[in-house]
Write a protein that holds these residues in place. Structure first.
Motif, PDB file in Angstrom:
ATOM      1  N   GLU A 105     -23.437  30.996 -53.928  1.00  0.00           N
ATOM      2  CA  GLU A 105     -24.248  31.503 -52.809  1.00  0.00           C
ATOM      3  C   GLU A 105     -23.581  31.201 -51.480  1.00  0.00           C
ATOM      4  O   GLU A 105     -23.523  32.062 -50.580  1.00  0.00           O
ATOM      5  N   ILE A 106     -23.063  29.984 -51.305  1.00  0.00           N
ATOM      6  CA  ILE A 106     -22.365  29.624 -50.065  1.00  0.00           C
ATOM      7  C   ILE A 106     -21.084  30.418 -49.925  1.00  0.00           C
ATOM      8  O   ILE A 106     -20.762  30.924 -48.843  1.00  0.00           O
ATOM      9  N   GLN A 108     -20.444  33.353 -51.072  1.00  0.00           N
ATOM     10  CA  GLN A 108     -20.806  34.725 -50.718  1.00  0.00           C
ATOM     11  C   GLN A 108     -21.217  34.822 -49.260  1.00  0.00           C
ATOM     12  O   GLN A 108     -20.890  35.785 -48.565  1.00  0.00           O
ATOM     13  N   ARG A 109     -21.896  33.815 -48.781  1.00  0.00           N
ATOM     14  CA  ARG A 109     -22.410  33.834 -47.409  1.00  0.00           C
ATOM     15  C   ARG A 109     -21.305  33.633 -46.375  1.00  0.00           C
ATOM     16  O   ARG A 109     -21.344  34.217 -45.297  1.00  0.00           O
ATOM     17  N   TYR A 165     -20.513  28.062 -38.593  1.00  0.00           N
ATOM     18  CA  TYR A 165     -20.831  26.932 -39.461  1.00  0.00           C
ATOM     19  C   TYR A 165     -19.968  25.713 -39.139  1.00  0.00           C
ATOM     20  O   TYR A 165     -18.826  25.845 -38.713  1.00  0.00           O
ATOM     21  N   ASN A 223     -27.545  23.684 -49.332  1.00  0.00           N
ATOM     22  CA  ASN A 223     -26.364  23.741 -48.463  1.00  0.00           C
ATOM     23  C   ASN A 223     -25.363  22.627 -48.767  1.00  0.00           C
ATOM     24  O   ASN A 223     -24.340  22.511 -48.092  1.00  0.00           O
TER      25      ASN A 223
END
Length: 383
Positions: A105-106, A108-109, A165, A223
């Motif tokens: 998920e990270i 991909q983000r 980020y 996260n």
């Protein structure tokens, strides 16, 4: 060791040099430096050309690449536009940590945006009391249900105020061994409670650094990057590659300064002849060339070792130590050859001179490189 480039590498570097000459003239870098602005347009040009996707998995829009290829890119960027080489190098450690340790998920983000031209993820590790002693950090992570709340302060956090980020390092103070209590997180910079103050620096004017104040900043527990309390070995896994990339960019900067000095020595006339005809100047030029050759051999030896999965524990530290010092010496000598012109703000050598000095501090100080290499060398000698 065979340092000959493949046909693909030669084509890549030739095309990159043409792109830089066309899209990133030195006049543009001078304007950005004077305005203290991040090189958004040049960075986007690199993204459009596919450079920012090197080393990123194909499923996230990237292109597989070995370390030697990315080292070549760093050197080429450093020679033509040193800040771009530094930014590229700084992004390598956070990208590789995300690729190796983050959840799908990270990945991909984050990764797609980096390939498309987002500024690199900032590394949030240094604190007021934790510089070279990085494990002394105090930034905390407290769990609240499915969330985690951060509190602390980071220093010299390069790009933090302009990127999406921060790769945030926190420490569990309840664990006695500090190296066993550090965790790695993805912190969006628009999270409430995150505040960035830009720092004034001697150099790196186009690469901003920040103090980051974190007060009750809340993100999902998902996260977490990698495993809880395993952040230190995760971070160390790619510090060696970041230092190699910084060395390659520094090598490129030294080559650029040498080019300027040699051209000026041939062109500048004094006492009825070119200053390059004088032995004193020839000695400077020769010493510069010797150091550049040594740096190049060292940098690409380390890249070759990494590509062949050979340990570089003390070798990379020795390389960083030597290149940080030698690149400054070459650029300082270039300023000497250029004389008064080199000390004026209109010439790029003064920018290189200001920017290169940080290489003996950032990415691991000279003293820490000695501390890494020394014990390993003595251990090797005891065998």
């Amino acid at each position: 060791m065979d340092f000959r480039l493949t046909e693909e590498q030669e084509l890549l570097i030739q095309s990159l040099e043409e792109l830089l000459q066309r899209e990133v003239p030195d006049s543009l870098m001078a304007e950005l430096d004077e305005a203290k602005e991040f090189p958004y347009k040049p960075w986007q040009a690199l993204a459009d050309f596919g450079i920012l996707g090197l080393g990123v998995p194909e499923e996230f829009g990237g292109t597989p690449a070995d370390i030697q290829t990315m080292t070549l890119v760093c050197e080429t960027l450093g020679r033509h536009a040193f800040p771009l080489g530094i930014i590229y190098a700084l992004g390598m450690i956070t990208i590789r940590d995300i690729v190796q340790f983050a959840s799908d998920e990270i990945k991909q983000r984050v990764l797609g945006g980096l390939v498309s031209g987002d500024p690199p993820v900032a590394l949030g590790i240094t604190e007021p009391q934790a510089g070279s002693d990085a494990a002394a950090l105090k930034t905390s992570a407290a769990f609240q249900g499915d969330d985690v709340v951060f509190n602390g302060q980071k220093m010299y956090c390069t790009l933090a105020g302009m990127t999406r980020y921060i790769m945030l390092m926190t420490r569990d103070q309840q664990i006695e061994d500090p190296y066993q209590g550090i965790s790695m997180w993805l912190l969006p910079t628009d999270t409430p409670g995150v505040r960035c103050n830009k720092m004034a620096k001697v150099g790196w004017w186009t690469i901003p650094s920040y103090e980051v104040y974190i007060e009750n900043a809340c993100v999902p527990k998902s996260n977490l990057i990698g495993q809880m309390n395993n952040g230190w070995p995760q971070l160390m896994a790619n510090f060696e590659i970041e230092r190699l990339a910084l060395c390659a960019a520094s090598l490129g900067a030294a080559e650029g300064a040498y080019d300027d000095a040699a051209a000026y020595a041939n062109q500048r006339q004094q006492f009825g002849r070119s200053i390059g005809s004088y032995q004193a100047v020839q000695h400077l030029i020769t010493d510069m060339a010797v150091k550049i050759e040594n740096m190049k051999n060292y940098v690409y030896k380390i890249a070759w070792m990494m590509d062949n999965d050979l340990p570089v524990r003390h070798e990379h530290a020795m390389c960083k130590l030597y290149v940080a010092q030698a690149s400054f010496e070459v650029i300082d000598a270039a300023m000497q050859v250029l004389g008064g012109l080199g000390y004026t703000m209109e010439h790029r050598v003064q920018r290189l001179w200001r920017d290169i000095r940080l290489m003996r501090i950032g990415g691991g100080t000279d003293e820490i490189m000695y501390n890494i290499a020394g014990p390993q060398l003595l251990k090797k000698a005891r065998k």
